[in-house]
Design a protein around this motif. Sequence first.
Motif, short mmCIF file in Angstrom:
data_model
loop_
_atom_site.label_atom_id
_atom_site.label_comp_id
_atom_site.label_asym_id
_atom_site.label_seq_id
_atom_site.Cartn_x
_atom_site.Cartn_y
_atom_site.Cartn_z
N LEU B 308 -0.47 59.04 -26.09
CA LEU B 308 -1.74 58.52 -26.58
C LEU B 308 -2.35 57.46 -25.68
CD1 LEU B 308 -0.83 58.05 -30.33
CD2 LEU B 308 -2.14 59.89 -29.32
N GLN B 309 -1.63 57.06 -24.63
CA GLN B 309 -2.02 55.84 -23.93
C GLN B 309 -3.18 56.05 -22.99
OE1 GLN B 309 -0.78 53.37 -25.28
NE2 GLN B 309 0.59 54.73 -26.42
N ARG B 310 -3.98 55.00 -22.89
CA ARG B 310 -5.06 55.00 -21.91
C ARG B 310 -4.71 54.08 -20.75
NH1 ARG B 310 -8.08 58.72 -21.75
NH2 ARG B 310 -9.50 57.43 -20.53
N SER B 311 -3.67 53.29 -20.93
CA SER B 311 -3.27 52.36 -19.88
C SER B 311 -2.07 52.93 -19.14
CB SER B 311 -2.91 51.02 -20.49
OG SER B 311 -1.91 50.39 -19.73
N VAL B 312 -2.19 52.98 -17.82
CA VAL B 312 -1.12 53.59 -17.04
C VAL B 312 0.19 52.84 -17.22
CG1 VAL B 312 -0.40 54.30 -14.76
CG2 VAL B 312 -2.79 54.34 -15.36
N LYS B 313 0.08 51.51 -17.22
CA LYS B 313 1.31 50.73 -17.32
C LYS B 313 1.98 50.93 -18.67
CE LYS B 313 0.72 46.45 -15.66
NZ LYS B 313 -0.26 45.42 -15.32
N ARG B 314 1.15 50.98 -19.68
CA ARG B 314 1.68 51.22 -21.01
C ARG B 314 2.36 52.59 -21.07
NH1 ARG B 314 0.57 48.09 -25.36
NH2 ARG B 314 1.04 49.17 -27.30
N MET B 315 1.69 53.55 -20.44
CA MET B 315 2.24 54.90 -20.41
C MET B 315 3.59 54.90 -19.70
SD MET B 315 0.40 58.13 -18.67
CE MET B 315 -0.84 58.53 -19.85
N LEU B 316 3.63 54.21 -18.58
CA LEU B 316 4.90 54.17 -17.85
C LEU B 316 5.93 53.36 -18.64
CD1 LEU B 316 3.66 53.77 -14.20
CD2 LEU B 316 4.85 55.71 -15.20
N GLY B 317 5.45 52.41 -19.45
CA GLY B 317 6.37 51.69 -20.32
C GLY B 317 7.05 52.64 -21.28
N TYR B 318 6.26 53.48 -21.91
CA TYR B 318 6.85 54.46 -22.81
C TYR B 318 7.78 55.39 -22.06
CZ TYR B 318 4.12 53.33 -26.94
OH TYR B 318 3.61 52.72 -28.05
N SER B 372 -6.14 51.04 -16.40
CA SER B 372 -6.45 52.19 -17.25
C SER B 372 -6.41 53.48 -16.44
CB SER B 372 -7.81 52.02 -17.89
OG SER B 372 -8.80 52.33 -16.95
N LEU B 373 -6.30 54.58 -17.16
CA LEU B 373 -6.26 55.89 -16.51
C LEU B 373 -7.53 56.13 -15.71
CD1 LEU B 373 -4.78 58.08 -19.35
CD2 LEU B 373 -3.71 57.51 -17.20
N GLU B 374 -8.61 55.60 -16.25
CA GLU B 374 -9.88 55.78 -15.57
C GLU B 374 -9.83 55.22 -14.15
OE1 GLU B 374 -13.71 53.83 -16.80
OE2 GLU B 374 -13.37 55.25 -18.43
N ASP B 375 -9.07 54.14 -14.01
CA ASP B 375 -9.05 53.49 -12.71
C ASP B 375 -8.41 54.35 -11.63
OD1 ASP B 375 -10.23 51.32 -13.78
OD2 ASP B 375 -8.37 50.23 -14.15
N ILE B 376 -7.44 55.15 -12.03
CA ILE B 376 -6.79 55.93 -10.97
C ILE B 376 -7.41 57.30 -10.81
CG2 ILE B 376 -4.59 54.74 -11.19
CD1 ILE B 376 -3.61 57.38 -12.51
#
Lengths: 107, 515, 538, 735
Positions: B308-318, B372-376
């Motif tokens: 569900l994440q929009r933040s890359v770091k959060r995603m990588l955290g999961y 955010s994902l948008e950034d990359i």
Amino acid sequence: MMLASFGAATLASYLVVSGILLVIGVVGFLVRRNLIVMFLCTELMFQGAAIAFVAAGRYYLDYSGQVMVIFILTVAAAEAALALALVVFMHRQRDTLDPDAYGELAE
Amino acid sequence: MLDRLWFLIPEFILLAGAMVCAIGGISTFAPIRKRVGFIASIFLVIALFSVPYVYGQTDYTHPETMLPGLGKYIKMMAAFVGLLLVATSGGLIDRGYERAIGAGKDRFDPLRANSGEFHALLLLSLTGVMLICEARDLIWLFLALELVSLPTYVMVAISRWSKTAQEAAMKYFFLGALSAALMLYGFALLYVSTGTLVLQEITEAFSAQQNNGGLLVIAQVGMLLAIFGLLYKIAAAPMHLYAPDVYQGAASAVTAFLAFVPKTAGMIAIILLLSTVGWEDGLPPAIEMALWVVAVLTMILGNIGALLQRSVKRMLGYSSIAHSGYMLIGVIAGPELGLPAVLVYLFIYGITNTAAFATLASLSRGGKRVDSLEDIAGLYTTSPLAAASMSVASGSLLGIPPLFGFWGKLLLFAAGIAAGQISLIIVAAVSSAISAWYYLRLIGLSLLSNPHNHGERTKVTLRWPLAVAVVGACISIAGPLVLEGVMVDAKEAITLPESELAMSLPSLEVDDERE
Amino acid sequence: MTPWLLLLIPLIGAAAIFLTKAELSKWISLGVSLFVFVISILMSVQFEQWGSMGTGLRSETSWINSMGLTLDLGADSVAMMLVLLTTLLTPLCVWGSFNAITSRRKEYYAWLLILETAMLGVFLAQDLILFYVSFELTLVPMFFLIAIYGGKNRAHASVKFFIYTFAGSLFMLAGFVYVAWQNAQTGAGGWSFAIHDLAIYASTKLSATEQGWILLALLAGFAVKIPVFPVHTWLPLAHTEAPTAGSVILAGVLLKLGTFGVYRFVLPMVPEAVVAWAPSIAILGIIGILYAALICWVQDDVKKLVAYSSVSHLGFCVLGLVALNPIGLEGAVLYMINHGLSTGALFFLIGMMYERYHTRDMNMIGGLAKRMPVWSVFMVFFVLASVGLPGLNGFVSEFMCLLGTFVSSTDAQQWPGVLGPQYAAVAAIGMVLAAMYLLIMVGKVVFGTLKEPDTTDRGSLPVDLSLREIGVLAPLAALCIWIGVQPTVLTDAMRGSVEKVLSPYPKRVKEHVEQQHSESIMLKVPESETPDKEDHHA
Amino acid sequence: MISIMQSIIATPAGQIDQLVDIVAPTWAQFILWMPLISLVLCGLCAALKVKTKAPAIITVISLATSFVLTLMLYFGYEGAEVIHIFEWIHVHWNGGSFISDFALYIDKLTLLWMLFVTGLGTLIAVYASEYMEHDVGKGYARFFAGVSVFLFAMSCLVMGDNLLMLYLGWEGVGFASYWLIGYFYQRPAAVAAAKKAFIVNRIGDLGLALAIYLIWSTFGTIQYDGISTALAAHNNDAATFSAFGGWTVHAIPYLLMLAAFGKSAQLPLYVWLPDAMEGPTPVSALIHAATMVTAGVYLIARTYPLFQLDDYALPIVAWVGGLTALFAATIGMAQYDIKRIMAYSTVSQLGYMFLGLGVLSSYGAAYHVFTHAFFKAVLFLTCGAIMHGFAGQLDLRKLSGLRKMRGWKIVSYTMLVGCLCLAGFPFTSGYFSKDAILAEAFVTQGSGFEILGWLAIFTAGLTAYYTFRVWFRVCCGPEYYEPGDELHGDDPSSFHPHPPRVAINFVLIAIASGAIIAALPYFMDNETKGINGGWVAEMVHDSPARGGVPNAVVAVVDGEHATAHEGVANAVVDQDHATHGSILGMDPHKAMYYISGVVGMIGLGFAFFFHLARRKAADSLRNKLLASRFTRWLPIAMENKWYVDEFYIAVIRTPLWILGKLFALIDRGIIDGLLVNGIAGTPRAIAKWFSPLHNGAVQSYAVSMIGGAALVILLMMFMPEIMSFLQSTMIGATP
């Protein structure tokens, strides 16, 4: 294995006390609305463990339990320093120590 | 005593490094101040090369720790990945401040400079990891674990001057303290149930208990509490909840650190603790079941959470949570295949995960760090290298053959199957498949999609992290070539001191007979 | 010659592409892939195992000894044929893409070459893990080919393609590891992933239940790839969105990885389970044949139609695989090659049309025979090959698959099977349906009154096919005819391998029949004791 | 050409024998290769955009070569033989083999077919060279390539030494038919007809394929030789074939039947043939009248012994044939398009052939195939000439008095020849061949064969009527014409019919002569002792179809047919088989001469009355029928072909199409949507449930962490208790 002179019942009572401290600490951590108090609750939990160590060390006539307690106190002190620094940070940020105020990082 | 100290030489080197860094960081001489990271790396390199030398010496006998071979592997790994992590944080701390000083806008103030302490803390934390391997008893273990975690709290807080970093540090610290207390209480119960803090002696006590009809309940509860406390370090369910928030809040370089160093520490600590009850006849059912539940929850919650994440770091955290779940399979599987697999996996994971975060650390968009994902999106247009390393790292984390990550997963699979944990393997397979979704998103966004039209383009602003990312990506690709060596080392690291066990067990029996 | 040449040259080519200018990339990749093709031809000339059961082109490299992982390569005759198919299709795909790809050219051609390596790796691997690695590695280039160069819905299609097959193959990996572990535990040699050894071990030592689970695990990977109904839905999407070369490779080789996997692993490893499950698999195959055929009928998108026709066609291949007799299995192997040629060519043709009209909607275009006679001739030709006109390739394999299914009955003398006439009879309806949907498609697109979109931007392409495009199609057409006329060359060449794969089956089927027989007796006479079911594992 | 034809039939075989003997029969394969070479050359012409008649010349030469080779083969014939060309599908394995080589099987049945296939093929190619001239450069090469493909495939079909080779030809001719029907590919009707032909034929092909599987699994071979050996080994006893429990032997004939009915346009698969008239007329003449459609007859004749293994197979063939004949005749009566009338008449005549096969007159069937090839070819070619001359006009109401027009005499009179033969006018070829079938229907005892015989006689009357309806309308009466719609830009008012030129006229005369001469074989002496029925019977005799030859020496009959005929010398009388049917107490073979002659004349008389003498009477009859409520359906149904196409569309095509739509919906909605995407979406859905857990509040995290840990630990600690509790409840639940 060498055992101490005081009976098992006594050890159990020490352990009960330590358990109570632990539970109080946990509950306090969960319900109090102040960062400092919450930290103190973790200290309480640490001390619960420390009591268990001391009691068991006495029970087994083993000094390592007491050595452990010394170290626990040291670590707790280090943590306290850290905690206070953080609390200062937080207070500067929002003028409050209510943990619920700091929920910017969430889903 | 000297034997014992001899094997701590790498730790001493790092400790010395920490001091030098701490002092150098407040030097008024700017070139030294700016090169603290470089100094830290030098010490890490020295430590790295000292390890084989130290362990190669036959004059000294290694103290009787639970897993005597562990130190060599873990220390080299910690030093190596630590090197990457130092490079990742290159240029991160005090960047703006130093620039302001350089431009003459600001004046140097030791109280405001953080670079030195940051690197010192980093080295201290790594020292903690190294010390864990040498833990003979619970005191050492506890202190080493605290040495690992305490610096990380500070690192999170000072990694960037933002509210989120402080919030992350607060969450990390408070929950960390809570879990440390749980762990400590677990240690206390272990002590209560066995009467000793020395791991070897705990082992003996446990085997005596086993022979007398099973572990004491108090010992089991103590073990479980200790493990649950440690689960916080490895970010496994249910102690994983902090991870996304903290990973998102901290600077990318620190997040990379958090995703590797405490995880390694926790994993080794869990292995050490579990080795006291032993895998020979299987872990005690309660502990095994608990680990099973934890592993399943961790894999599933980690992987679905990332969706569900929009933040890359959060995603990588999961994703980092999920990887802990995979590693727990190895822990359950035991010393023959499982634990070496965990060690190999830690190494692989450390490199690829660092590469992923390092890519993020190297990027900025419109003066801000990317998140955010948008950034990359459309990264390949501005920096193909960053996009490629991001993709390779994601692919490796996903476990696409022949990237390095796949081999780690393969070893864990093999270990799980060999341990008869088919259900765990199925969960792992399903959740791996789920994870493909978000890893592919990372790959797809960076390599395939077009950049967003509004706002500035994402650019590489820091070179060192990019270099780390590229190195990590290269290792992810070329890693399989050295896999054999890593596996052999991991295997050696886990070799239980059989001779000693064999010696101690009959003596117990003899004792029993006498009584 | 070492088979490593086949794997490394494309990789080197891919690296070279990255290091040179974008304008050169297509020529480099064409040169490299042609070179690989020539090498593979030379290898096949020297290949000593045509017709016999052994493995040629061997190369042994030890790698990770503690896990028994090796980098052993080798090919039996069937694998060699598929290697040739791959090395043939790759240069054609490269050549066929010269005009279609205008942006990100370097990556495109590099990915094609990497894809070639991966596909060849699948066919050449003699080690389970090496196989798996190659099998999975094919996903990556394909993912990028679809995701970068695909149609409107490419993101969804590529992700679905990737995750679907990735998820399936993870179970396959678990199955592989399980077999290897069992072997390591009981065998003397410790860990080993050698395909040959594990097949022998699994087929002789594992119990029926274990074999059943392994079969399911392996099929989870292979059935998705083939694809078998009901796990086929990624295919139409992927095909529709993929660029032409991607579709060609996908239909031509990637789908064959699934059937090849069944041939290479499922059949030799778990014979007992195959015997028990063959009817169910065959029924899925038949459902796929009819179901997909009817869906083809109502498609408006030509490419989607051909994509669904792949599902339908490969149903025949599945039938041949589980017929458990040489004629069926040889038919299935032949089908792999034939489908690669004719459907691959159809995708080329559709791509050529698309490059000119930028639509594949049958309501928008029609009667192209008027405008593009040469294209139309090829279109009709390959449609007929696909329909199974005798004299062309499709017929032979379809016929053999169905015949194999037909005679695969339990009372057959030499090669008993567990299917039978009823399966073949129902499946054969697919022949009629295939004619129907393909001819309807031809009737709309090729024949009838000329209908073109209002705006056609041909770019630099001529109205009808250019010499380059004819050059891409002509070899395929020639092969279609050659295989149609001389299938015996291929069937003779694969015979040894096929019989080796099938060697345990007659006995297993007989046991299976006896067991069912005794069970039915048991049902009638409940007092009688349970016969020892496990005795034949000994 | 005529002289050659005559010489073939008249010259004793021995004279040419010596010429042929020298050459090994392997050259016979060039009968196949010549059309293939022609195909390649035509393809080259197309590729090089040749703008001359070169393709026609190439094709005619190569087909003529084939014909000459066939003749040489015929004269050099010394007994059935196999000519091996190359291995095609040759799969052998440990313990078995499937052999289907590219090999030729030459016996007299093959030769009979090949003679008229290549002969008529050549002539029609000559005809087409003029007929198709308006397409020179555009589709000319394509057309002749198609003809070449057809000839190649037909040769494979007829000459193949095994069933798979037959199948190759079978599908090949279907494909050629597809190619040529769809020749005018821009005309939607033509494309649809081509498609329909191929698909309907595929249904038949399905039967053939399944039959081949069955034959292979029953007999272990699909070569004709092998099958007859196997049959002989089993004494032709169906009960001794035990493969698959013995049912296969009985299923084979029905599957073969399906194939034959498809290719030869019998009920229920005849629907494609009338539509096939969308193709150029030479194609209709060659493929859809003379040769390809008789492949079904050939197939049954070739596998005759297999049909005799099942008691009901041949009677069903007879009934289907008889009913088709009647049914198609009724439709033919009511059509106005002369080409379609001919198409329905073809269906009808094919019905006769099947009737003949079914009533064990394979000789009659073969003979009718032979004569029909000529007279129907000539009829179609005349239709084509008319169409060519009148800009596509085919409506018999819009053409009249052709024989009085300049240049149309040859067309009119050759058409008359065709009509006479088709109508069974006494002493024409059609008369003899049809009689052979009709008589046999009464001779052979079988399920309702007598009724069938009377039906067939009635149909013969209808045939005569509709045939002459065409001729009287088009060729007789006052001169009148309207041009068709293919004016090629001419002004309708200034339209002048252009009569055929040399090539067409020559071919018309040649084939018409052939149609007349085709009566001769009936009177020719038999070389083989013991059979009667003329040359054709002898050709059939030396083949598997000999079971149906009257008075065969080796009667492979299952007891229905008498091997003896009264008044025939050298009859080997088998007393067991001596039941011989009769018609009204007379010998059918003799009585039929009169009966069919009379019936034909009656039909002709009706046609004369309605369509020449009083043309308005036909219309008024139709109007009267339409006026009455009770009879209205008859003309409407007949004119609308009994609504069979509509019925098929409603009952088969539409439901299948709806099913396809449904499946497509299921595929998108349920399998892909609900299952695949649903499963793929589940993790996200679950993730959304867990999302509130990450609300960012430290203490709620702590609650979850502590709560989770406590829950797990407690569960683990009380696991034994929980397990025993569960166990006790489970045990408590079960009695």
